[in-house]
Design a protein around this motif. Structure first.
Motif, PDB file in Angstrom:
ATOM      1  N   ARG B 475      34.299 112.839 -29.054  1.00  0.00           N
ATOM      2  CA  ARG B 475      34.118 113.810 -28.873  1.00  0.00           C
ATOM      3  C   ARG B 475      32.915 113.150 -28.169  1.00  0.00           C
ATOM      4  NH1 ARG B 475      29.471 117.361 -30.829  1.00  0.00           N
ATOM      5  NH2 ARG B 475      29.016 117.107 -33.081  1.00  0.00           N
ATOM      6  N   PHE B 476      31.851 111.427 -28.751  1.00  0.00           N
ATOM      7  CA  PHE B 476      30.790 111.371 -28.363  1.00  0.00           C
ATOM      8  C   PHE B 476      31.326 109.136 -27.413  1.00  0.00           C
ATOM      9  CE2 PHE B 476      28.094 113.482 -31.828  1.00  0.00           C
ATOM     10  CZ  PHE B 476      27.406 114.623 -30.965  1.00  0.00           C
ATOM     11  N   ASP B 477      32.180 109.854 -27.368  1.00  0.00           N
ATOM     12  CA  ASP B 477      32.876 108.140 -26.799  1.00  0.00           C
ATOM     13  C   ASP B 477      31.774 108.447 -25.493  1.00  0.00           C
ATOM     14  OD1 ASP B 477      33.977 105.768 -26.590  1.00  0.00           O
ATOM     15  OD2 ASP B 477      35.278 105.989 -27.467  1.00  0.00           O
ATOM     16  N   ILE B 478      31.945 107.634 -24.855  1.00  0.00           N
ATOM     17  CA  ILE B 478      30.994 107.426 -23.003  1.00  0.00           C
ATOM     18  C   ILE B 478      32.196 106.313 -22.437  1.00  0.00           C
ATOM     19  CG2 ILE B 478      29.274 105.741 -23.604  1.00  0.00           C
ATOM     20  CD1 ILE B 478      28.832 108.390 -22.227  1.00  0.00           C
ATOM     21  N   ASN B 479      32.249 105.732 -23.696  1.00  0.00           N
ATOM     22  CA  ASN B 479      33.520 104.603 -22.820  1.00  0.00           C
ATOM     23  C   ASN B 479      34.978 105.503 -22.269  1.00  0.00           C
ATOM     24  OD1 ASN B 479      32.053 102.826 -22.167  1.00  0.00           O
ATOM     25  ND2 ASN B 479      32.753 102.401 -24.855  1.00  0.00           N
ATOM     26  N   ARG B 480      35.927 106.696 -22.997  1.00  0.00           N
ATOM     27  CA  ARG B 480      36.211 107.800 -22.668  1.00  0.00           C
ATOM     28  C   ARG B 480      36.298 109.078 -22.432  1.00  0.00           C
ATOM     29  NH1 ARG B 480      40.588 107.891 -27.492  1.00  0.00           N
ATOM     30  NH2 ARG B 480      41.971 108.723 -25.314  1.00  0.00           N
ATOM     31  N   ALA B 481      35.177 109.297 -22.306  1.00  0.00           N
ATOM     32  CA  ALA B 481      35.015 110.450 -21.034  1.00  0.00           C
ATOM     33  C   ALA B 481      34.685 110.843 -19.721  1.00  0.00           C
ATOM     34  CB  ALA B 481      32.763 110.139 -20.755  1.00  0.00           C
ATOM     35  N   ALA B 482      35.260 109.948 -18.641  1.00  0.00           N
ATOM     36  CA  ALA B 482      36.241 110.260 -17.812  1.00  0.00           C
ATOM     37  C   ALA B 482      37.666 110.059 -17.665  1.00  0.00           C
ATOM     38  CB  ALA B 482      35.927 108.661 -16.942  1.00  0.00           C
ATOM     39  N   GLU B 483      37.278 109.606 -18.859  1.00  0.00           N
ATOM     40  CA  GLU B 483      39.538 109.559 -19.017  1.00  0.00           C
ATOM     41  C   GLU B 483      40.248 111.035 -19.170  1.00  0.00           C
ATOM     42  OE1 GLU B 483      40.446 107.230 -22.131  1.00  0.00           O
ATOM     43  OE2 GLU B 483      42.497 108.999 -22.849  1.00  0.00           O
ATOM     44  N   VAL B 484      38.571 111.569 -20.596  1.00  0.00           N
ATOM     45  CA  VAL B 484      38.373 113.492 -21.486  1.00  0.00           C
ATOM     46  C   VAL B 484      39.267 113.982 -19.968  1.00  0.00           C
ATOM     47  CG1 VAL B 484      37.676 114.915 -22.454  1.00  0.00           C
ATOM     48  CG2 VAL B 484      37.797 112.642 -22.977  1.00  0.00           C
ATOM     49  N   ALA B 485      37.604 113.909 -19.534  1.00  0.00           N
ATOM     50  CA  ALA B 485      37.698 115.202 -18.016  1.00  0.00           C
ATOM     51  C   ALA B 485      38.941 115.422 -16.798  1.00  0.00           C
ATOM     52  CB  ALA B 485      36.515 114.412 -17.147  1.00  0.00           C
ATOM     53  N   TYR B 486      39.392 113.550 -17.004  1.00  0.00           N
ATOM     54  CA  TYR B 486      39.889 113.299 -16.020  1.00  0.00           C
ATOM     55  C   TYR B 486      42.125 114.037 -16.553  1.00  0.00           C
ATOM     56  CZ  TYR B 486      43.931 110.619 -13.315  1.00  0.00           C
ATOM     57  OH  TYR B 486      44.713 110.742 -12.510  1.00  0.00           O
ATOM     58  N   ILE B 487      41.854 114.141 -17.620  1.00  0.00           N
ATOM     59  CA  ILE B 487      43.002 114.614 -18.003  1.00  0.00           C
ATOM     60  C   ILE B 487      42.824 116.241 -18.199  1.00  0.00           C
ATOM     61  CG2 ILE B 487      44.311 114.712 -20.226  1.00  0.00           C
ATOM     62  CD1 ILE B 487      45.003 112.339 -19.340  1.00  0.00           C
ATOM     63  N   VAL B 488      42.617 116.198 -18.767  1.00  0.00           N
ATOM     64  CA  VAL B 488      42.351 118.210 -19.105  1.00  0.00           C
ATOM     65  C   VAL B 488      41.826 118.438 -17.743  1.00  0.00           C
ATOM     66  CG1 VAL B 488      41.352 117.934 -21.509  1.00  0.00           C
ATOM     67  CG2 VAL B 488      40.002 118.265 -19.828  1.00  0.00           C
ATOM     68  N   THR B 489      41.408 118.071 -16.599  1.00  0.00           N
ATOM     69  CA  THR B 489      41.065 119.057 -15.355  1.00  0.00           C
ATOM     70  C   THR B 489      42.327 119.110 -14.467  1.00  0.00           C
ATOM     71  OG1 THR B 489      38.577 117.931 -14.863  1.00  0.00           O
ATOM     72  CG2 THR B 489      39.890 118.701 -13.180  1.00  0.00           C
ATOM     73  N   ASN B 490      43.445 117.662 -14.994  1.00  0.00           N
ATOM     74  CA  ASN B 490      44.583 117.818 -14.345  1.00  0.00           C
ATOM     75  C   ASN B 490      45.598 119.182 -15.500  1.00  0.00           C
ATOM     76  OD1 ASN B 490      44.606 115.467 -12.908  1.00  0.00           O
ATOM     77  ND2 ASN B 490      45.136 113.948 -14.302  1.00  0.00           N
ATOM     78  N   THR B 491      45.174 118.980 -16.309  1.00  0.00           N
ATOM     79  CA  THR B 491      46.628 120.094 -16.474  1.00  0.00           C
ATOM     80  C   THR B 491      45.521 121.497 -16.725  1.00  0.00           C
ATOM     81  OG1 THR B 491      44.793 120.104 -18.602  1.00  0.00           O
ATOM     82  CG2 THR B 491      47.081 118.772 -19.053  1.00  0.00           C
ATOM     83  N   SER B 492      44.481 121.513 -16.218  1.00  0.00           N
ATOM     84  CA  SER B 492      43.602 123.412 -15.850  1.00  0.00           C
ATOM     85  C   SER B 492      43.813 123.419 -14.894  1.00  0.00           C
ATOM     86  CB  SER B 492      42.164 122.651 -16.213  1.00  0.00           C
ATOM     87  OG  SER B 492      41.825 122.768 -18.027  1.00  0.00           O
ATOM     88  N   LEU B 493      43.963 122.661 -14.556  1.00  0.00           N
ATOM     89  CA  LEU B 493      44.240 123.094 -12.648  1.00  0.00           C
ATOM     90  C   LEU B 493      45.970 123.175 -12.732  1.00  0.00           C
ATOM     91  CD1 LEU B 493      41.222 122.495 -12.511  1.00  0.00           C
ATOM     92  CD2 LEU B 493      41.788 120.942 -10.146  1.00  0.00           C
ATOM     93  N   MET B 494      46.308 122.510 -12.846  1.00  0.00           N
ATOM     94  CA  MET B 494      47.640 122.913 -13.063  1.00  0.00           C
ATOM     95  C   MET B 494      48.254 124.683 -13.944  1.00  0.00           C
ATOM     96  SD  MET B 494      50.122 122.768 -15.061  1.00  0.00           S
ATOM     97  CE  MET B 494      50.380 121.559 -17.064  1.00  0.00           C
ATOM     98  N   TYR B 495      47.054 124.598 -15.001  1.00  0.00           N
ATOM     99  CA  TYR B 495      47.577 126.101 -15.553  1.00  0.00           C
ATOM    100  C   TYR B 495      47.079 127.021 -14.220  1.00  0.00           C
ATOM    101  CZ  TYR B 495      47.787 123.720 -19.796  1.00  0.00           C
ATOM    102  OH  TYR B 495      47.941 122.879 -21.344  1.00  0.00           O
ATOM    103  N   ASN B 496      45.770 126.518 -14.023  1.00  0.00           N
ATOM    104  CA  ASN B 496      45.087 127.362 -12.538  1.00  0.00           C
ATOM    105  C   ASN B 496      46.186 127.727 -11.499  1.00  0.00           C
ATOM    106  OD1 ASN B 496      43.231 127.979 -14.843  1.00  0.00           O
ATOM    107  ND2 ASN B 496      41.841 126.994 -14.106  1.00  0.00           N
ATOM    108  N   SER B 497      47.061 127.195 -11.250  1.00  0.00           N
ATOM    109  CA  SER B 497      47.840 127.595  -9.769  1.00  0.00           C
ATOM    110  C   SER B 497      49.248 127.745 -10.497  1.00  0.00           C
ATOM    111  CB  SER B 497      47.848 125.617  -9.252  1.00  0.00           C
ATOM    112  OG  SER B 497      46.710 125.197  -9.117  1.00  0.00           O
ATOM    113  N   LEU B 498      50.235 128.040 -11.442  1.00  0.00           N
ATOM    114  CA  LEU B 498      50.861 128.008 -12.217  1.00  0.00           C
ATOM    115  C   LEU B 498      51.188 129.367 -11.835  1.00  0.00           C
ATOM    116  CD1 LEU B 498      52.356 126.549 -15.669  1.00  0.00           C
ATOM    117  CD2 LEU B 498      54.068 126.634 -13.446  1.00  0.00           C
ATOM    118  N   THR B 499      50.942 130.662 -11.980  1.00  0.00           N
ATOM    119  CA  THR B 499      49.206 130.629 -13.189  1.00  0.00           C
ATOM    120  C   THR B 499      49.476 131.329 -14.379  1.00  0.00           C
ATOM    121  OG1 THR B 499      49.450 132.939 -12.073  1.00  0.00           O
ATOM    122  CG2 THR B 499      47.511 131.149 -11.334  1.00  0.00           C
ATOM    123  N   PHE B 500      48.828 129.661 -15.397  1.00  0.00           N
ATOM    124  CA  PHE B 500      49.162 130.540 -16.713  1.00  0.00           C
ATOM    125  C   PHE B 500      47.752 130.237 -17.783  1.00  0.00           C
ATOM    126  CE2 PHE B 500      50.149 128.039 -20.376  1.00  0.00           C
ATOM    127  CZ  PHE B 500      50.743 128.458 -20.818  1.00  0.00           C
TER     128      PHE B 500
END
Lengths: 77, 617
Positions: B475-500
């Motif tokens: 959780r404190f890996d600043i070098n993966r912060a953008a990647e974390v946000a990228y992946i879970v935003t993709n999944t979250s917005l997919m869920y919010n579009s399904l809607t699920f």
């Protein structure tokens, strides 16, 4: 047979000091629930269990080489 | 053979009281699925830049997807999409209950509402069309009263979306209630309904939407319902209050309006198991839910807080509890009930009261300004203030334009105290505890949101092996912060579009593969889990185009001053992602194919198959 148990998030506190994974030798297959008991996890943690990347229930019987991820439910909405 | 979509949406004009159905090509669903994806496209194409959110020209869209064509676990979710009276830009918010599957059976994939009614009314949508019914008898009523009256009027099987007095009074954090048990809380969609004189939207349908393979789809749904009830037993028993203690330990939970570092004794009193012991908790299920993470609770006393009904969940407990140094669950539960019944977002309500408490402590606001003391830890006062905010009275006068408006009105350096992005108050997760949250909040199209990207869940163990994430990132890996946000935003917005409902994944442990299996049985599209998650890339781009059209750029993707201050003790001691925010932001923009100012590039829009939207770039 040998299996690996990897707790994540705040379940890491159940790891031995300095370890990131528990490697367990078993003489016979056991369920994940029993395996967690053998590894010293509390009985009431109700984790989500993933074995080799697939979600399993606590009654899943482990096989040689299994890698078991133990995570808390991640819902904090 | 069907694909889980009717291929048509319902358009209702409140000004002239007309309705019509409109065809939607399958290609649109393949690109955006429905829900927040489809709604964003409608908003982009049909509203002008900077449209006044409370004007007749603003539109409000109620979006669902294909999952609602079968009894899929987690398919009770719906998204509302509009321009926010709080942030003045794109908003979507999601609720559950029963409305989505019931509306689907009326024969439509989404509902677009436009114009403004000349007097209060509600919509009654059935298999045969739309009735515009007078709502004078409902105006002024709470969400609970409105729901009960409409069910008495129309039958127990109807599903009711409604607003409370807050929405009628255009309070910018007014929410929309679904059967008065689930709430689309954030960003003020309830005020948009209020401005349109639209008190409620009632649905009752009996049609069955054609799907690709109904037998397989129903079999998978039945099996998953059983399986998830077992996997999610712990979550069902304890709900989201179960994470109060662990999140406090991590330093994720707000304490004293983001100035406190630790409060373990408060967390013990607010979270499970104490929560279950004092509130006599039972799980409260939405339709087609194997878990029931909402809480039915009972407070026996003191008399002024006694109630039985919906209980507070994590966000509410944190924002109206630890955020205010209030450890009295009875007070938090009563305040939650007022928020639900009067119809406001508990997150922003808690944030605003925290801001007032901090101003009072610092002497910036006085008894005369606030009608008496507003001290940390005062549960009785908090319950009073919640009502004032919901009714736009008393201290509510500070917040006509949200937290930013309050700071401008009060002055005296209070801009340094407020914690928001784009005027949407932070929810109850701290970027200093989970670094991916920083860039996630900063770039989220609705402002600071924990459910359009949920890095906090990765800190608890959420991972997606199907997307190359076998283990959750540190959780404190600043070098993966953008990647974390990228992946879970993709999944979250997919869920919010399904809607699920994403809690079916995070709480009950459904995998992306299992979700995709049900999706494929419905649609026949034979997608991979990665293809399904990729929908999120398109959805955020459409939503960002609305932001950009409203003038939002990199300058607005910022973190508030308090995020630069590190904790002196506890689970996030010495940590903050803020110092490296600009670098992480650039990394995130690059992953998205946005330029250095946060604007989607033309080639990105084309590569995502959104060429029809190039005129908006």
């Amino acid at each position: 047979m040998q299996v690996k148990v990897k707790p994540v998030s705040y379940f890491k506190k159940y790891l031995p000091e300095g370890e990131s994974v528990i490697t367990k030798e078993l003489s016979s297959p056991v369920s994940v629930a029993e395996l967690l008991r053998l590894c010293g996890f509390p009985a009431d943690i109700q984790p989500l269990i993933t074995v080799n990347g697939r979600r399993k229930k606590p009654d899943y019987v482990v096989a040689d080489g299994d890698e078991i991820l133990i995570a808390p439910p991640a819902a904090g909405g | 053979m069907g694909n889980g979509y009717w291929g048509k949406v319902l358009r209702v004009n409140l000004t002239d009281r007309t309705f019509r159905e409109e065809a939607v090509r399958e290609e649109v669903w393949r690109k955006l699925l429905g829900g927040a994806g489809y709604g964003a496209k409608v908003l982009l194409e049909e509203t002008a830049a900077k449209v006044d959110p409370l004007s007749p020209e603003n539109k409000i869209i109620f979006g669902i997807g294909c999952l609602q064509s079968v009894p899929a676990p987690g398919s009770a979710k719906w998204s509302v999409i509009t321009k926010s009276p709080l942030t003045k830009t794109y908003l979507d918010s999601a609720g559950a209950g029963t409305w989505a599957p019931v509306f689907k059976r009326t024969g439509y994939d989404s509902l677009i509402v436009e114009g403004r009614a000349s007097e209060p009314l509600y919509l009654y949508i059935t298999d045969t069309g739309v009735e515009f019914r007078p709502a004078h008898h409902l105006w002024g009523k709470t969400t609970g009263e409105t729901t009960s009256l409409l069910k008495e009027e129309l039958g127990r099987n109807v599903s009711v979306l409604s607003i409370g007095p807050a929405g009628e009074r255009l309070v910018p954090i007014a929410c929309i209630a679904s059967d008065a048990i689930s709430f689309a809380g954030r960003g003020g969609a309830g005020a948009v309904m209020g401005a349109k004189n639209l008190k409620a939207i009632v649905a009752y349908g009996t049609k069955e939407c054609p799907v690709f393979d109904r037998e397989t789809a129903h079999h998978l749904c039945r099996e998953m319902m059983k399986e998830l009830a077992e996997r999610g037993a712990g979550f069902s028993e304890n709900g989201t209050p179960s994470v109060i203690i662990p999140f406090e330990e991590m330093g994720d939970t707000p304490i004293k309006y983001w100035t406190g570092d630790v409060w373990p004794e408060g967390a013990r009193l607010l979270g499970t198991p104490h929560y279950n012991e004092v509130l006599h908790t039972k799980p409260l299920h939405c339709l087609h839910c194997p878990v029931g993470c909402h809480r039915h609770v009972r407070v026996d006393g003191p008399p002024e807080f006694a109630m039985e009904g919906n209980g507070p969940e994590y966000e509410t407990i944190a924002m109206l509890g630890s955020n205010l140094l209030i450890d009295d669950l009875a007070a938090v539960t009563k305040a939650n009930e007022f928020c639900n019944m009067l119809g406001i977002d508990t997150i922003s309500a808690g944030a605003w009261i925290g801001f007032l408490m901090e101003c009072y402590e610092k002497g910036i606001l006085t008894d005369a300004d606030l009608g008496g003391p507003v001290r940390w830890g005062d549960g009785h006062r908090m319950v009073e203030l919640v009502q004032q905010i919901a009714l736009g009275e008393g201290v509510g006068r500070f917040f006509k334009d949200g937290i930013v408006g309050a700071a401008k009105m009060i002055g005296k350096g209070t801009e340094e105290l407020i914690v928001h992005v784009k005027n949407l108050d932070f929810p109850a997760h701290d970027p200093r505890a989970v670094f991916g949250l920083g860039v996630n909040y900063a770039t989220c199209p609705i402002g600071a949101s924990h459910e359009r990207g949920d890095p906090q869940a990765t800190a608890l163990g959420l991972c997606y092996p199907e997307l190359g994430w076998d283990e959750p990132p540190e959780r404190f890996d600043i070098n993966r912060a953008a990647e974390v946000a990228y992946i879970v935003t993709n999944t979250s917005l997919m869920y919010n579009s399904l809607t699920f409902c994403k809690f079916i994944v995070k709480g009950a442990g459904m995998t992306l593969t299992e979700l995709t299996d049900i999706f494929n049985a419905i649609t026949g599209w034979n997608w991979t889990p990665a293809e399904l998650a990729d929908v999120g890339k398109r959805v955020i781009t459409v939503q960002r185009l609305i932001n950009v059209r409203d003038g939002i750029r990199r300058k607005d993707d910022v973190l508030p001053p308090k995020m630069y201050i590190t904790a002196k003790e506890g689970g996030r001691m010495g940590k903050t992602p803020a110092a490296e925010h600009e670098r992480v932001l650039s990394e995130y923009y690059a992953m998205r194919g946005w330029d250095e100012d946060g604007v989607p590039r033309r080639e990105t829009v084309e590569e995502l198959g959104l060429g029809d939207l190039l005129q908006y770039v």
